[in-house]
Design a protein around this motif. Structure first.
Motif, PDB file in Angstrom:
ATOM      1  N   HIS A   1       0.824  -1.223   0.000  1.00  0.00           N
ATOM      2  CA  HIS A   1       0.000   0.000   0.000  1.00  0.00           C
ATOM      3  C   HIS A   1       0.852   1.265   0.000  1.00  0.00           C
ATOM      4  O   HIS A   1       0.425   2.303   0.514  1.00  0.00           O
ATOM      5  CB  HIS A   1      -0.957   0.032   1.194  1.00  0.00           C
ATOM      6  N   ALA A   2       2.067   1.185  -0.540  1.00  0.00           N
ATOM      7  CA  ALA A   2       2.949   2.347  -0.527  1.00  0.00           C
ATOM      8  C   ALA A   2       3.657   2.493  -1.862  1.00  0.00           C
ATOM      9  O   ALA A   2       3.701   1.568  -2.669  1.00  0.00           O
ATOM     10  CB  ALA A   2       3.972   2.223   0.599  1.00  0.00           C
ATOM     11  N   ARG A   3       4.197   3.670  -2.088  1.00  0.00           N
ATOM     12  CA  ARG A   3       5.051   3.958  -3.230  1.00  0.00           C
ATOM     13  C   ARG A   3       6.389   4.482  -2.717  1.00  0.00           C
ATOM     14  O   ARG A   3       6.448   5.047  -1.615  1.00  0.00           O
ATOM     15  CB  ARG A   3       4.388   4.980  -4.162  1.00  0.00           C
ATOM     16  N   TYR A   4       7.434   4.291  -3.493  1.00  0.00           N
ATOM     17  CA  TYR A   4       8.779   4.640  -3.029  1.00  0.00           C
ATOM     18  C   TYR A   4       9.299   5.851  -3.786  1.00  0.00           C
ATOM     19  O   TYR A   4       9.213   5.925  -5.022  1.00  0.00           O
ATOM     20  CB  TYR A   4       9.727   3.460  -3.238  1.00  0.00           C
ATOM     21  N   GLY A   5       9.820   6.815  -3.033  1.00  0.00           N
ATOM     22  CA  GLY A   5      10.450   7.986  -3.629  1.00  0.00           C
ATOM     23  C   GLY A   5      11.951   7.785  -3.706  1.00  0.00           C
ATOM     24  O   GLY A   5      12.432   6.753  -4.164  1.00  0.00           O
ATOM     25  N   LEU A   6      12.711   8.749  -3.251  1.00  0.00           N
ATOM     26  CA  LEU A   6      14.170   8.623  -3.207  1.00  0.00           C
ATOM     27  C   LEU A   6      14.590   8.437  -1.749  1.00  0.00           C
ATOM     28  O   LEU A   6      14.743   9.400  -0.999  1.00  0.00           O
ATOM     29  CB  LEU A   6      14.841   9.854  -3.823  1.00  0.00           C
ATOM     30  N   GLY A   7      14.668   7.177  -1.327  1.00  0.00           N
ATOM     31  CA  GLY A   7      15.087   6.864   0.031  1.00  0.00           C
ATOM     32  C   GLY A   7      13.980   6.911   1.062  1.00  0.00           C
ATOM     33  O   GLY A   7      14.251   6.740   2.253  1.00  0.00           O
ATOM     34  N   LEU A   8      12.746   7.123   0.640  1.00  0.00           N
ATOM     35  CA  LEU A   8      11.617   7.218   1.564  1.00  0.00           C
ATOM     36  C   LEU A   8      10.345   6.764   0.862  1.00  0.00           C
ATOM     37  O   LEU A   8      10.365   6.389  -0.299  1.00  0.00           O
ATOM     38  CB  LEU A   8      11.477   8.646   2.115  1.00  0.00           C
ATOM     39  N   PHE A   9       9.218   6.777   1.588  1.00  0.00           N
ATOM     40  CA  PHE A   9       7.996   6.227   1.012  1.00  0.00           C
ATOM     41  C   PHE A   9       6.797   7.130   1.275  1.00  0.00           C
ATOM     42  O   PHE A   9       6.823   8.013   2.140  1.00  0.00           O
ATOM     43  CB  PHE A   9       7.713   4.822   1.560  1.00  0.00           C
ATOM     44  N   GLU A  10       5.744   6.866   0.518  1.00  0.00           N
ATOM     45  CA  GLU A  10       4.478   7.570   0.693  1.00  0.00           C
ATOM     46  C   GLU A  10       3.359   6.546   0.525  1.00  0.00           C
ATOM     47  O   GLU A  10       3.380   5.767  -0.440  1.00  0.00           O
ATOM     48  CB  GLU A  10       4.348   8.668  -0.356  1.00  0.00           C
ATOM     49  N   PHE A  11       2.435   6.514   1.446  1.00  0.00           N
ATOM     50  CA  PHE A  11       1.304   5.601   1.299  1.00  0.00           C
ATOM     51  C   PHE A  11       0.444   6.053   0.131  1.00  0.00           C
ATOM     52  O   PHE A  11       0.102   7.232   0.011  1.00  0.00           O
ATOM     53  CB  PHE A  11       0.504   5.516   2.596  1.00  0.00           C
ATOM     54  N   ASP A  12       0.086   5.101  -0.730  1.00  0.00           N
ATOM     55  CA  ASP A  12      -0.498   5.468  -2.009  1.00  0.00           C
ATOM     56  C   ASP A  12      -1.855   6.144  -1.906  1.00  0.00           C
ATOM     57  O   ASP A  12      -2.202   6.951  -2.765  1.00  0.00           O
ATOM     58  CB  ASP A  12      -0.565   4.257  -2.955  1.00  0.00           C
ATOM     59  N   LYS A  13      -2.635   5.863  -0.871  1.00  0.00           N
ATOM     60  CA  LYS A  13      -3.949   6.485  -0.740  1.00  0.00           C
ATOM     61  C   LYS A  13      -4.063   7.351   0.514  1.00  0.00           C
ATOM     62  O   LYS A  13      -4.798   8.336   0.532  1.00  0.00           O
ATOM     63  CB  LYS A  13      -5.042   5.420  -0.730  1.00  0.00           C
ATOM     64  N   ALA A  14      -3.313   7.006   1.545  1.00  0.00           N
ATOM     65  CA  ALA A  14      -3.449   7.722   2.816  1.00  0.00           C
ATOM     66  C   ALA A  14      -2.789   9.090   2.792  1.00  0.00           C
ATOM     67  O   ALA A  14      -3.125   9.959   3.601  1.00  0.00           O
ATOM     68  CB  ALA A  14      -2.860   6.891   3.953  1.00  0.00           C
ATOM     69  N   GLY A  15      -1.819   9.300   1.897  1.00  0.00           N
ATOM     70  CA  GLY A  15      -1.171  10.598   1.801  1.00  0.00           C
ATOM     71  C   GLY A  15      -0.085  10.843   2.827  1.00  0.00           C
ATOM     72  O   GLY A  15       0.548  11.900   2.822  1.00  0.00           O
ATOM     73  N   LEU A  16       0.165   9.883   3.721  1.00  0.00           N
ATOM     74  CA  LEU A  16       1.206  10.062   4.727  1.00  0.00           C
ATOM     75  C   LEU A  16       2.574   9.751   4.127  1.00  0.00           C
ATOM     76  O   LEU A  16       2.706   8.879   3.272  1.00  0.00           O
ATOM     77  CB  LEU A  16       0.948   9.141   5.923  1.00  0.00           C
ATOM     78  N   ARG A  17       3.604  10.445   4.594  1.00  0.00           N
ATOM     79  CA  ARG A  17       4.960  10.276   4.106  1.00  0.00           C
ATOM     80  C   ARG A  17       5.866   9.813   5.236  1.00  0.00           C
ATOM     81  O   ARG A  17       5.644  10.199   6.391  1.00  0.00           O
ATOM     82  CB  ARG A  17       5.478  11.595   3.530  1.00  0.00           C
ATOM     83  N   GLY A  18       6.884   9.007   4.902  1.00  0.00           N
ATOM     84  CA  GLY A  18       7.710   8.521   5.993  1.00  0.00           C
ATOM     85  C   GLY A  18       9.014   7.872   5.598  1.00  0.00           C
ATOM     86  O   GLY A  18       9.376   7.783   4.420  1.00  0.00           O
TER      87      GLY A  18
END
Length: 376
Positions: free
Chosen positions: A309-326
């Motif tokens: 349920h997440a997508r990957y950026g550059l060294g971090l992630f974002e939940f695909d629907k929840a909008g939270l970043r981490g």
């Protein structure tokens, strides 16, 4: 029941039902800060966990590497579209890889085609079993060792074709930082991330460092394969079935060398410092707009054997629907994650003094704190 009462209930259940020795949660939002604990920092003494503990953040360190490279890009020192061969000629031109086609962006987004470095037989044979870990827990790794490990198995795909979580991509990224600047990786992370954000309790753990400053919890691990398991037969698909009996007592792994993490994740910090860090990355206050957009240009994780349920950026992630970043990471005796809203106004950081148990625990914590059901 209030939101924080729900969160405390999840922490208590993590200890009572999931088998976590001790867990802490720190929250910052518009109403201020909240800190909660459950379980113990030390199984033998029964000492409680406390605020301000120094913690290994595992693969959260990947975001420090990515932020450092993006800071160098803002100065015109490099471009994340540079092929690896621009800075490390020939290092990737072995075993089916092509350093002219793999870019820095590919490394940082885990889309380089590099195999899952953590499953390399050289590592599995050292650390796969309890007896192996005890024998090798203080082994050191040089940068050359890690780069050799990175290409020790053939590619899993073409550059940009798919997501595959590969520490080796971040080893290469760390080596590029050193090549571009002429300075050590830790020095550049300190200069470009830690000091600008005022992270007074954060540092890249030096190679050979086997302990932590006080206060810190003891670290306990059950992350071992069954005796007799063949590390060469372990794959992303079957590894869970090859784990040892979950009923065995944990091994105290507090004192060990984590040099194999290096630029893929060897940062020691506190929950409070990492909240400040992820807030800056989520909201864009550390990097200029162009580099902020690059950091949060995400790719699908589907099929990459990582967090659902997440997508990957550059060294971090974002939940695909929840909008939270981490950010997050796990290794022997430690599991750390921090997630928050994109504006940096509401963030939680969690640490357990054992490794990752299940995504379900993470999702329950997020639901209790944010009222968001991941995957719904």
């Amino acid at each position: 029941m209030t939101g924080r009462e729900k969160l405390q209930q999840v922490l208590d259940r993590a200890v009572a039902e999931v088998g976590v020795p001790g867990i802490v949660a720190e929250v910052r939002d518009a109403n201020g800060s909240w800190f909660g604990t459950a379980g113990v920092a030390d199984i033998e003494s029964g000492a409680r966990r406390q605020q301000g503990e120094y913690l290994h953040t595992g693969s959260s360190g990947k975001a420090f590497t990515a932020a450092t490279l993006l800071a160098l890009e803002t100065e015109g020192r490099l471009s994340i579209e540079d092929p690896v061969n621009t800075w490390l000629p020939g290092v990737l031109d072995v075993n089916g890889y092509d350093g002219n086609k793999i870019t820095i962006r590919h490394l940082l987004s885990n889309t380089s085609g590099l195999f899952a470095t953590g499953l390399a037989p050289e590592l599995s044979h050292r650390y796969a079993t309890r007896s192996g870990f005890v024998e090798h827990r203080f082994d050191a790794f040089t940068t050359e060792d890690l780069l050799r490990l990175t290409v020790s198995q053939p590619p899993v795909g073409a550059p940009g074709e798919r997501f595959e979580y590969a520490n080796g991509g971040f080893y290469l990224a760390g080596a590029i930082i050193e090549k571009v600047t002429g300075n050590g990786y830790a020095e550049e992370v300190e200069r470009r991330v830690i000091r600008p954000l005022g992270l007074a309790h954060t540092y890249v753990r030096p190679s050979g460092d086997t302990g932590y400053p006080d206060p810190h919890p003891r670290a306990y691990s059950n992350l071992f394969f069954k005796d007799g398991a063949d590390p060469a037969a372990i794959t992303p698909e079957n590894w869970e079935s090859m784990m040892e009996d979950p009923g065995l007592p944990p091994l105290d792994v507090t004192e060990c060398n984590t040099a194999q993490g290096w630029s893929a994740g060897n940062v020691v910090s506190t929950t409070g410092d990492v909240i400040r860090f992820i807030n800056a990355l989520a909201s864009g206050s550390l990097l200029p707009p162009a580099q902020h957009r690059e950091m949060w240009t995400t790719v699908s994780i589907e099929g990459g054997y990582w967090m659902p349920h997440a997508r990957y950026g550059l060294g971090l992630f974002e939940f695909d629907k929840a909008g939270l970043r981490g950010v997050g990471g796990s290794l022997w005796g430690s599991w750390f994650f921090a997630v928050g809203t994109p504006d940096g106004e509401h963030t939680i950081a969690i640490h357990t003094n054992t490794e990752w148990k299940s995504w379900d625990l993470m999702f329950k914590i997020i639901e209790a704190e944010f009222g968001i059901t991941i995957g719904a």
